[in-house]
Design an enzyme around this catalytic site. Structure first.
Site, mmCIF file in Angstrom:
data_model
loop_
_atom_site.group_PDB
_atom_site.id
_atom_site.type_symbol
_atom_site.label_atom_id
_atom_site.label_comp_id
_atom_site.label_asym_id
_atom_site.label_seq_id
_atom_site.Cartn_x
_atom_site.Cartn_y
_atom_site.Cartn_z
ATOM 1 N N HIS A 1 -1.851 0.639 -9.658
ATOM 2 C CA HIS A 1 -2.432 -0.319 -8.702
ATOM 3 C C HIS A 1 -3.062 -1.494 -9.470
ATOM 4 O O HIS A 1 -4.215 -1.871 -9.209
ATOM 5 C CB HIS A 1 -3.481 0.371 -7.810
ATOM 6 C CG HIS A 1 -3.710 -0.373 -6.512
ATOM 7 N ND1 HIS A 1 -3.962 0.246 -5.323
ATOM 8 C CD2 HIS A 1 -3.701 -1.702 -6.233
ATOM 9 C CE1 HIS A 1 -4.118 -0.654 -4.361
ATOM 10 N NE2 HIS A 1 -3.953 -1.850 -4.894
ATOM 11 N N GLU B 1 -3.806 7.711 -4.281
ATOM 12 C CA GLU B 1 -4.214 7.229 -5.612
ATOM 13 C C GLU B 1 -5.556 7.828 -6.030
ATOM 14 O O GLU B 1 -6.430 7.988 -5.181
ATOM 15 C CB GLU B 1 -4.358 5.696 -5.581
ATOM 16 C CG GLU B 1 -3.056 5.002 -5.280
ATOM 17 C CD GLU B 1 -3.224 3.495 -5.067
ATOM 18 O OE1 GLU B 1 -4.309 2.962 -5.343
ATOM 19 O OE2 GLU B 1 -2.255 2.874 -4.634
ATOM 20 N N ARG C 1 0.871 -1.173 0.000
ATOM 21 C CA ARG C 1 0.000 0.000 0.000
ATOM 22 C C ARG C 1 0.910 1.226 0.000
ATOM 23 O O ARG C 1 1.995 1.194 0.595
ATOM 24 C CB ARG C 1 -0.894 0.038 1.238
ATOM 25 C CG ARG C 1 -2.038 -0.977 1.252
ATOM 26 C CD ARG C 1 -3.155 -0.613 0.279
ATOM 27 N NE ARG C 1 -4.275 -1.554 0.325
ATOM 28 C CZ ARG C 1 -4.385 -2.630 -0.454
ATOM 29 N NH1 ARG C 1 -3.446 -2.908 -1.349
ATOM 30 N NH2 ARG C 1 -5.447 -3.409 -0.361
#
Lengths: 338, 338
Positions: free
Chosen positions: A302, A284, A255
């Site tokens: 991602h 993000e 993460r």
């Protein structure tokens, strides 16, 4: 008056959706439907969420969420009948696990279905950063090979060998173990790791470092594979980056917030670390603009879990968990605290 | 009058260079020098090559070449005293081996020093093509993730899993074996191969296909790792590409001419194969312009062997072979016909 078919659908148990799941966009909602339940989509209502839930969701027993759907006590208070949360994510950091436990809400995660793909992505990003594949590809596609000569230009050869590199894995769970296997058995790297607890050395032969800074000091590349918790938030900070050093590389498939991103960006810009392969970011889909121009930084959106094959497996698992719940059968991938 | 130091250098045995070796540009000529020999650089002379060799090279006993230096009978006729060719390449397709053998000229190649790096590059290209790492990187760096949403756009998910893929390796030499090890042991792929001869199944457990077309028909990805010979030239032709099919991927770290490039480009443009990762081309550094726009094609500029670590090892080997030759000691990496 509703037709019999419509009435039959309306009698199906509801699965609440708070946000539009990314998997629906990416792979198609039709793969996640079932004749045994129907979706109640809060995101299609014009009502504020609390009003929508007050009006519609008091009988909802099942909730389907993605990594982006934060579920805390406030939401749970509006869903008194909730008994199961199925998530499309492997990580559970978006869920208040203690509140779920206290309320007897079971959780079914995506389990292990992404681990191989995430590990592949971590290795792909590492090879790309060391060997500058994306940068070379851009160089060739811009037509520079024929006009400007070999890449890289100049006498400073900036392509590095993978063999023999010392890999430090932060978080030796299912993903970390698969990264370790690929790099040690496949590529001849040496692996060390940090995690909450030292693993049984009979099963996990890699050296353990209690301290991430010390792991970094003994690694050429740090690969971040841990979950995000209060303990791992900014685990890779200024001191860890300094310990990794000018020849060191960061790969993050965990993460974004596992790294102090601002500090990492500064280190990349100022050459205090050698490069980075990043699939995740603190904010993000916003990516620090300083990273956009750097050839030694490879960015992916991602997408480490995203393959056609893993999405097929996810759809099978989501539908299977929800059908099992409504049939009072064991969940396919129930999360249990350890 | 020459100084004693200059005279000493002039008395050193000469090592002829016909073309400027790429390794000198990439890594620095200083790494390839020795107090035991000096370079005679044909490429620095304004004379035509035959005149230069007639005037300077009749006493030359050693020649240092790269992959780009074609050495046939014509050149060898001008070098009657030549006894050793040291090449910076692992492949020897630029040399007329039969002529060298007939004249008793020994050959020292770069041996095995590139194999791991080339295998790493092949795996990196394969992951990149399947998972679209370079294309994702470009997408993120163009700022599209925040403005246009997830990559890939649309409902057709074009990222593919590596695990379980059927890999066909063409040429199971030192590089091919290292590719096989990485993909089967590390990533859980299954490996089959084609090569001149079937290997001893006790040592090499992978299924053997005599016919490249048949290998392609049973593979999700073909990885080309063979040397270029008259047998392997255009080994991957129209029929092989058709057998590989719409979901198939080509990775080429061998030589461009192992593939019928024109036909491969047509298949990529028309979607008759799924993608390609290419480090080599038929007419380097010219790359077919049709490939420049394709997100499912990753191009690198013949850099599979190029790492700082392999260049250090190359310099050690080149200098060591030449010093050994001039000292009448065994060459470090003499090529022997099999």
């Amino acid at each position: 008056m509703a037709s019999p078919a419509t009435a039959a659908v309306e009698n199906l148990p509801q699965v609440l959706l708070l946000l539009h799941p990314a998997a629906f966009t990416i792979f198609g909602e039709e793969h996640f439907t079932s004749p045994k339940f129907r979706f109640l989509k809060a995101y299609e209502s014009s009502l504020p969420l609390d009003e929508f839930l007050a009006a519609n969701a008091r009988s909802v027993r099942a909730l389907l969420v993605s990594a982006a759907t934060v579920v805390g006590a406030g939401i749970l208070d509006l869903l008194p009948e909730l008994r199961v949360i199925v998530t499309t994510s492997a990580g559970l950091d978006q869920l208040d696990l203690a509140e779920c436990r206290r309320r007897g809400i079971r959780i079914a995660s995506a389990g292990d279905i992404y681990s191989a793909d995430v590990a592949d992505c971590a290795v792909g990003l590492l090879i790309d950063v060391l060997r500058k594949i994306s940068a070379s590809n851009r160089y060739v596609k811009n037509g520079f090979w024929a006009t400007k000569g070999d890449y890289p230009l100049g006498s400073k050869l900036c392509l590095f060998q993978l063999r023999g590199k010392r890999i430090g894995i932060v978080g030796l769970g299912r993903i970390g173990l698969q990264v370790a296997k690929r790099l040690q058995q496949g590529f001849g790297c040496t692996v060390s790791y940090n995690s909450r607890k030292k693993k049984n050395p009979d099963q996990v032969p890699y050296p353990f470092y209690q301290d991430v800074r010390e792991l970094a000091a003994n690694s050429d590349a740090l690969i971040l594979c841990c979950g995000l918790t209060e303990q791992t938030r900014h685990a890779v900070d200024k001191e860890v980056l300094a310990a990794l050093g000018k020849a060191g590389v960061i790969v993050n498939v965990a993460r974004g917030a596992v790294v102090d991103e601002k500090e990492m960006v500064r280190c990349l810009v100022e050459g205090e670390i050698a490069g980075a392969g990043l699939d995740v970011f603190e904010d993000e889909p916003v990516v620090p603009k300083e990273l956009m121009e750097l050839d030694n930084v490879v960015l992916s959106p991602h997408s480490a879990v995203l393959t056609r094959e893993s999405m097929m497996e996810l759809a099978r698992l989501v539908v299977g968990n929800l059908e099992a719940f409504f049939s009072n059968e064991p969940l396919l991938s129930e999360y249990e605290d350890d």
